[in-house]
Design a protein around this motif. Structure first.
Motif, PDB file in Angstrom:
ATOM      1  N   ASP A  32       0.812  -1.218   0.000  1.00 48.75           N
ATOM      2  CA  ASP A  32       0.000   0.000   0.000  1.00 48.75           C
ATOM      3  C   ASP A  32       0.850   1.274   0.000  1.00 48.75           C
ATOM      4  O   ASP A  32       0.346   2.351  -0.329  1.00 48.75           O
ATOM      5  CB  ASP A  32      -0.926   0.039   1.217  1.00 48.75           C
ATOM      6  N   PHE A  33       2.116   1.152   0.386  1.00 52.12           N
ATOM      7  CA  PHE A  33       2.979   2.338   0.457  1.00 52.12           C
ATOM      8  C   PHE A  33       4.226   2.165  -0.412  1.00 52.12           C
ATOM      9  O   PHE A  33       4.145   2.283  -1.616  1.00 52.12           O
ATOM     10  CB  PHE A  33       3.317   2.681   1.915  1.00 52.12           C
ATOM     11  N   PHE A  34       5.380   1.877   0.183  1.00 53.42           N
ATOM     12  CA  PHE A  34       6.622   1.805  -0.589  1.00 53.42           C
ATOM     13  C   PHE A  34       6.751   0.531  -1.421  1.00 53.42           C
ATOM     14  O   PHE A  34       7.493   0.507  -2.388  1.00 53.42           O
ATOM     15  CB  PHE A  34       7.846   1.944   0.326  1.00 53.42           C
TER      16      PHE A  34
ATOM     17  N   GLY B 257       0.652   5.108  -1.381  1.00 53.16           N
ATOM     18  CA  GLY B 257      -0.616   5.223  -0.662  1.00 53.16           C
ATOM     19  C   GLY B 257      -1.752   4.796  -1.558  1.00 53.16           C
ATOM     20  O   GLY B 257      -2.363   5.614  -2.230  1.00 53.16           O
ATOM     21  N   SER B 258      -1.998   3.508  -1.622  1.00 53.19           N
ATOM     22  CA  SER B 258      -3.079   3.007  -2.471  1.00 53.19           C
ATOM     23  C   SER B 258      -4.270   2.595  -1.616  1.00 53.19           C
ATOM     24  O   SER B 258      -4.222   2.651  -0.384  1.00 53.19           O
ATOM     25  CB  SER B 258      -2.575   1.830  -3.316  1.00 53.19           C
ATOM     26  N   GLY B 259      -5.342   2.184  -2.296  1.00 52.25           N
ATOM     27  CA  GLY B 259      -6.553   1.754  -1.589  1.00 52.25           C
ATOM     28  C   GLY B 259      -7.094   2.860  -0.705  1.00 52.25           C
ATOM     29  O   GLY B 259      -7.206   4.012  -1.117  1.00 52.25           O
ATOM     30  N   GLU B 260      -7.396   2.503   0.529  1.00 52.64           N
ATOM     31  CA  GLU B 260      -7.960   3.482   1.461  1.00 52.64           C
ATOM     32  C   GLU B 260      -6.980   4.608   1.787  1.00 52.64           C
ATOM     33  O   GLU B 260      -7.376   5.668   2.261  1.00 52.64           O
ATOM     34  CB  GLU B 260      -8.410   2.792   2.749  1.00 52.64           C
ATOM     35  N   TYR B 261      -5.686   4.384   1.522  1.00 50.97           N
ATOM     36  CA  TYR B 261      -4.663   5.381   1.850  1.00 50.97           C
ATOM     37  C   TYR B 261      -4.510   6.468   0.787  1.00 50.97           C
ATOM     38  O   TYR B 261      -3.697   7.362   0.921  1.00 50.97           O
ATOM     39  CB  TYR B 261      -3.329   4.689   2.123  1.00 50.97           C
TER      40      TYR B 261
END
Length: 186
Positions: free
Chosen positions: A92-94, A161-165
């Motif tokens: 979801d991040f790096f 920052g994918s999805g809810e992020y």
């Protein structure tokens, strides 16, 4: 032998070119930091990368000869919050399994209206390359130099920052990056 003015000018230029063409080369010394700041639910948090390397060539009097080449091990990001630190290396991040490093290379330097030195370069993060400008403060000292850089980037431009992020009301899009490097001569 009598030297004409033209010959003197050519001779002076020949001696000056090698001096003008080279910047001092530095490596990162102990006590150097590379960090970032963001906002989560409106509250600022700070983080840093535990492992990075930089090849720095810098000449404040001749910025055309200067260059930064920085590689960051993004899996070493720490913010002091266990949940956040556990999430940062994930997909979801790096997504450090696919994108282990971030890489910044300057394309040139300029000065802004205030006279500040700006490093213009390309940052490759999370498989995406985008231009990023950094404000530079350089102070030579007896053992090398001190280099500070600051700038901002938008994490979503790099797919961090994918999805809810992706929701910028939870995690702000803008991230401040900063570095404070103790430079030693190479």
């Amino acid at each position: 032998m009598i030297l004409t003015t033209r010959r003197l000018s050519v001779l002076a230029l020949a001696f000056a070119l090698p001096l003008a063409a080279s910047a001092a080369d530095y490596k990162v010394g102990p006590g150097s930091t590379l960090g970032f700041s963001g906002k989560f639910q409106g509250q600022q948090f700070d983080g840093s990368f535990g492992k990075f390397d930089a090849a720095i060539s810098f000449d404040a009097a001749n910025l055309a000869t200067s260059k930064f080449d920085v590689t960051v091990d993004v899996s070493t990001a720490k913010t002091g919050d266990g949940d956040r630190d556990d999430a940062l290396p994930g997909s979801d991040f790096f997504d450090t399994k696919k994108f282990a490093t971030a890489h910044y290379v300057t394309t040139g330097f300029s000065k802004n209206a205030k006279g500040d030195v700006i490093a213009n370069g390309n940052l490759t993060l999370h498989g995406v390359t985008k231009p990023v400008a950094l404000k530079v403060a350089f102070s030579p000292n007896a053992g090398g130099a001190r280099l500070s850089v600051t700038g901002t980037l938008k994490r979503l431009d790099f797919g961090v920052g994918s999805g809810e992020y992706k929701d910028t009301s939870t995690i702000a899009d803008e991230v401040l990056v900063n570095g404070s490097l103790n430079l030693l001569p190479k």
